[in-house]
Scaffold this motif. Sequence first.
Motif, PDB file in Angstrom:
ATOM      1  N   GLU A  88     132.706   4.360   2.312  1.00  0.00           N
ATOM      2  CA  GLU A  88     131.724   5.442   2.344  1.00  0.00           C
ATOM      3  C   GLU A  88     130.713   5.189   1.240  1.00  0.00           C
ATOM      4  OE1 GLU A  88     131.742  10.171   1.262  1.00  0.00           O
ATOM      5  OE2 GLU A  88     133.297   9.452   2.645  1.00  0.00           O
ATOM      6  N   ASP A  89     129.432   5.440   1.532  1.00  0.00           N
ATOM      7  CA  ASP A  89     128.412   5.323   0.496  1.00  0.00           C
ATOM      8  C   ASP A  89     127.256   6.264   0.828  1.00  0.00           C
ATOM      9  OD1 ASP A  89     127.115   4.101   2.590  1.00  0.00           O
ATOM     10  OD2 ASP A  89     127.014   2.112   1.684  1.00  0.00           O
ATOM     11  N   GLU A  90     126.226   6.235  -0.008  1.00  0.00           N
ATOM     12  CA  GLU A  90     125.017   7.033   0.218  1.00  0.00           C
ATOM     13  C   GLU A  90     123.814   6.094   0.250  1.00  0.00           C
ATOM     14  OE1 GLU A  90     124.605  10.128  -2.642  1.00  0.00           O
ATOM     15  OE2 GLU A  90     126.455  11.170  -2.018  1.00  0.00           O
ATOM     16  N   PRO A 129     126.626  -2.051   4.313  1.00  0.00           N
ATOM     17  CA  PRO A 129     127.594  -1.610   3.304  1.00  0.00           C
ATOM     18  C   PRO A 129     128.039  -2.767   2.427  1.00  0.00           C
ATOM     19  CG  PRO A 129     128.198  -0.788   5.485  1.00  0.00           C
ATOM     20  CD  PRO A 129     127.106  -1.789   5.679  1.00  0.00           C
ATOM     21  N   ARG A 130     128.364  -2.452   1.187  1.00  0.00           N
ATOM     22  CA  ARG A 130     128.842  -3.507   0.280  1.00  0.00           C
ATOM     23  C   ARG A 130     130.167  -4.067   0.767  1.00  0.00           C
ATOM     24  NH1 ARG A 130     127.639  -0.705  -5.650  1.00  0.00           N
ATOM     25  NH2 ARG A 130     125.365  -0.612  -5.411  1.00  0.00           N
ATOM     26  N   ARG A 145     124.804  10.277   3.919  1.00  0.00           N
ATOM     27  CA  ARG A 145     126.157   9.818   3.605  1.00  0.00           C
ATOM     28  C   ARG A 145     126.613   8.960   4.780  1.00  0.00           C
ATOM     29  NH1 ARG A 145     128.215  14.219   2.426  1.00  0.00           N
ATOM     30  NH2 ARG A 145     128.243  13.978   0.156  1.00  0.00           N
TER      31      ARG A 145
END
Length: 399
Positions: A42-44, A34-35, A58
């Motif tokens: 949350e990201d995709e 994750p950044r 997700r």
Amino acid sequence: MSYWSSAAEQLTGHTGEFATGESIARLLPGYGPPRADDGRGEDEIRVERADGSALLLRRRYHPLRDREGAARGRLEVLTAIETIGTPLAEADVEILHGLLTREPAMKQVFRLIRNVAETEATVLVRGESGTGKELVARAVHAESHRAREPFLAVNCAALAPSLLESELFGHVRGAFTGAVRSHAGLFQRADGGTLFLDEVAELPLELQAKLLRVLQERSFVPVGGDRMLSVDVRIVAATHRSLRDAVREGRFREDLMYRLRVVPLFLPPLRERRRDIGLLLWHFIERHNARGLRRIVRIDPDAMRRLLDHAWPGNVRELQNVVEYAFAVGRGEVLELDDLPPEFRDERAGPQTSMEAVPDEADRIRTALRQSGGRIDQAARLLQMSRATLWRKRKKLGV
């Protein structure tokens, strides 16, 4: 490192026994951290499942900390959004005239192909057997201004010297017994186009001088002829061995080597293109699916792991043959482990003895063949060499 739940098994196709302790990036190509690695978020992401299909996920994540507040890991919750299909749908896949890859090293080869195709430079393609050297030659031709002219190919190792000379340069009627009519050779028939000389290192010394003259003067005399013919042919040559080594051994002319390797292109073996295995696998599966005899929509995780862990001494050609075998012997929509050739199933109980303990090369080969029960693929893996290399060494050493 990762710890795998039963839900993760179902989502990714990797069993917990196989996945626990492995790098997530290795298990799921396309995965990245994750950044906001130090916080919640949350990201995709798009990843590749064990069967090679692409999956849009997700990801919800938050850090794990000890009592002192120091970071000790990260908890991630992955939810499937969409199964995208085969790896061919992924945005990072690049395709060039039948060649396809997602590996940076091969993409660099594609860039060189496009650049050199704009010139008239002679190209030498280096790579192991089965890596796609002729496809590269065809791509150079297709990207060039010669694309509408002939593309012809010959394997210099497949013909006797007398036949090869006639095949390359042609002959006139009466040049030798059986020459009842004149024959236009490959150079003459490829005029204006491209001639691919495969296994050029096997070209006999007596023909190397004639090839050098064609490259220098763009002219030659057919066998038995008495007049010079002029041609405009672009040469793309290929070899699985080093021409410099052949020059040192006195089997290849140094001046011809420099004429042929104006632009050398090196094709990496499939074992160095791990991210391409699933891609190419689905590419060949879809080609067979289109024929309608059997349709494969999923690959069993055990079978996929065996395919990913295979050394692929025969490279892309071997992978293509494995898919053909699977369609011939198997049935149903799932490619099972039993659909793979015997050497894949035998790997579970295959011999693990190191060949390093056997110093003499001939003895090493005999030992590997004995331990593999005479199976060439398995012996080549034990020796950490390709099938073609093993064949040449057996021939040279009389094994």
